[in-house]
Design a protein around this motif. Structure first.
Motif, mmCIF file in Angstrom:
data_model
loop_
_atom_site.group_PDB
_atom_site.id
_atom_site.type_symbol
_atom_site.label_atom_id
_atom_site.label_comp_id
_atom_site.label_asym_id
_atom_site.label_seq_id
_atom_site.Cartn_x
_atom_site.Cartn_y
_atom_site.Cartn_z
ATOM 1 N N LYS A 1 0.903 -1.276 0.104
ATOM 2 C CA LYS A 1 0.115 0.141 0.165
ATOM 3 C C LYS A 1 0.909 1.350 -0.062
ATOM 4 O O LYS A 1 1.416 1.586 0.977
ATOM 5 C CB LYS A 1 -0.658 -0.112 1.256
ATOM 6 C CG LYS A 1 -1.834 1.441 1.375
ATOM 7 C CD LYS A 1 -2.780 1.346 2.588
ATOM 8 C CE LYS A 1 -3.629 2.624 2.428
ATOM 9 N NZ LYS A 1 -4.279 2.620 3.493
ATOM 10 N N ASP B 1 -8.155 1.266 -0.308
ATOM 11 C CA ASP B 1 -7.891 0.115 0.687
ATOM 12 C C ASP B 1 -8.966 -0.816 0.324
ATOM 13 O O ASP B 1 -8.428 -2.374 0.421
ATOM 14 C CB ASP B 1 -8.451 0.469 2.127
ATOM 15 C CG ASP B 1 -7.708 1.357 2.809
ATOM 16 O OD1 ASP B 1 -6.286 1.275 2.601
ATOM 17 O OD2 ASP B 1 -8.008 2.321 3.645
ATOM 18 N N LYS C 1 3.057 -3.464 4.019
ATOM 19 C CA LYS C 1 3.127 -2.237 4.189
ATOM 20 C C LYS C 1 4.426 -1.598 3.928
ATOM 21 O O LYS C 1 5.350 -2.233 3.719
ATOM 22 C CB LYS C 1 2.944 -2.265 5.940
ATOM 23 C CG LYS C 1 1.925 -2.934 6.404
ATOM 24 C CD LYS C 1 1.689 -3.324 7.934
ATOM 25 C CE LYS C 1 0.661 -3.681 8.454
ATOM 26 N NZ LYS C 1 0.807 -3.892 9.771
#
Length: 260
Positions: free
Chosen positions: A194, A208, A225
Motif C-alpha cells: 500500500k 483500501d 506495508k
C-alpha cells in the motif's frame, strides 16, 4: 548516539511511500538525510517529520525538489550532487510509477514514463557513485518489483516490468563493477504494497478496498506495508549486510515461493 553531520543518506523519491518510510527509519538511527521529490507540499511535510526524528542526533535534513521526468531538473540534481559538500554514503532509488495497461494500448508517451525514469536513475546514480568513490565507499539499494520476475494477468504491466527488470540487471552489473570501490549494490523486489503509487489509477478513497482483493494473492495472507520494505532496505544499507551485494531480495509476502 552521534553520527557525522557530513555523511548523508540520499533517498530518491523520499517524500512518500517506501522512500519516506526508509528515510524515517534512517532518521531514527541518527542519519543525516536528503530526500528528493517533485511535489513541494509532500517534500515540506516529509522534511518536518524527518527533522522531528533527527532532532536528538543533531542530524541534518535536506529536501530537494526535482522532477525526474524533466531533463533540466535531472541535470540540476546531478549538479547538486557533483558539488555537494559531504559524503553521500547511502543511496536509495525509490522513485516509481505504476499504471497497468494492456500491451496493445501503450503509447510512446506512457512507455517513456517508465524508461525515462530509469534513464534519470541511471545518471543520478552515476553522480552519487562518483561521490562515494571520492569518499571510499557506500551502499546503494534500488527498489525493483515482483512484476519484473513474473507476469500477473490481472495487472498487465509490460512496460513497467521491462523497466524494473532493467533495474534488477542494473543492480547486479553495478555490484560487480563497484565492489573494488567498496560500494555495495542491492535491490528489493516488493509485491503489492500500500503506497501512493496506486493513486495513478485508483481513487485514494477506494484504495483500501481495491488492494484488499490482493491479500489472498500473498501466501502470508496480506498485502505489504511500507515498513515491511523499509525494514529490508535499512538492513541492506547497514553493516550487518556487509557481505551482501548484487542481491535482489523478494520482499513479497511469499508470492515468488508459490500461491495459496
Amino acid at each position: 548516539m552521534t553520527k557525522s553531520n557530513n555523511v548523508y543518506s540520499l533517498i530518491i523519491g523520499g517524500s512518500s511511500g517506501m522512500g519516506l518510510a526508509t528515510a524515517q527509519q534512517l532518521a531514527e538511527q541518527g542519519h543525516s538525510i536528503i530526500i528528493v521529490g517533485r511535489d513541494a507540499d509532500k517534500l515540506a511535510s516529509a522534511k518536518v517529520r524527518l527533522e522531528l526524528l533527527t532532532r536528538e542526533f543533531n542530524s541534518q535534513v535536506h529536501a530537494w525538489q526535482e522532477d525526474l521526468y524533466d531533463t533540466e531538473s535531472v541535470n540540476h540534481l546531478i549538479a547538486r550532487i557533483d558539488t555537494f559538500d559531504g559524503h553521500i554514503k547511502q543511496l536509495v532509488n525509490a522513485a516509481g510509477y505504476f499504471n497497468p495497461k494492456a500491451f496493445s494500448e501503450h503509447s510512446v508517451d506512457d512507455y517513456e514514463l517508465y524508461m525515462g525514469l530509469n534513464r534519470s536513475i541511471f545518471f543520478v546514480t552515476q553522480a552519487v557513485v562518483n561521490n562515494m568513490k571520492a569518499h571510499h565507499g557506500g551502499e546503494i539499494v534500488n527498489i525493483g518489483s515482483m512484476w519484473a520476475h513474473q507476469a500477473i494477468k490481472a495487472t498487465p504491466s509490460s512496460a513497467y516490468s521491462m523497466a524494473k527488470a532493467g533495474l534488477h540487471a542494473f543492480t547486479q552489473h553495478l555490484a560487480m563493477e563497484l565492489a573494488d570501490s567498496n560500494i555495495r549494490v542491492n535491490a528489493v523486489a516488493p509485491a503489492v504494497v500500500k503506497t501512493p503509487i496506486y493513486n495513478s489509477f485508483i481513487d485514494p478513497s477506494e484504495l483500501d478496498q481495491a488492494l484488499a482483493g490482493f491479500n489472498a494473492f500473498h501466501p502470508i495472507g496480506r498485502i505489504g506495508k511500507v515498513d515491511d520494505i523499509a525494514n529490508a532496505i535499512t538492513f541492506l544499507l547497514s553493516d550487518k549486510a556487509s557481505w551482501v551485494t548484487g542481491a535482489i531480495w523478494n520482499i513479497d509476502g511469499g508470492v515468488m515461493a508459490g500461491r495459496n
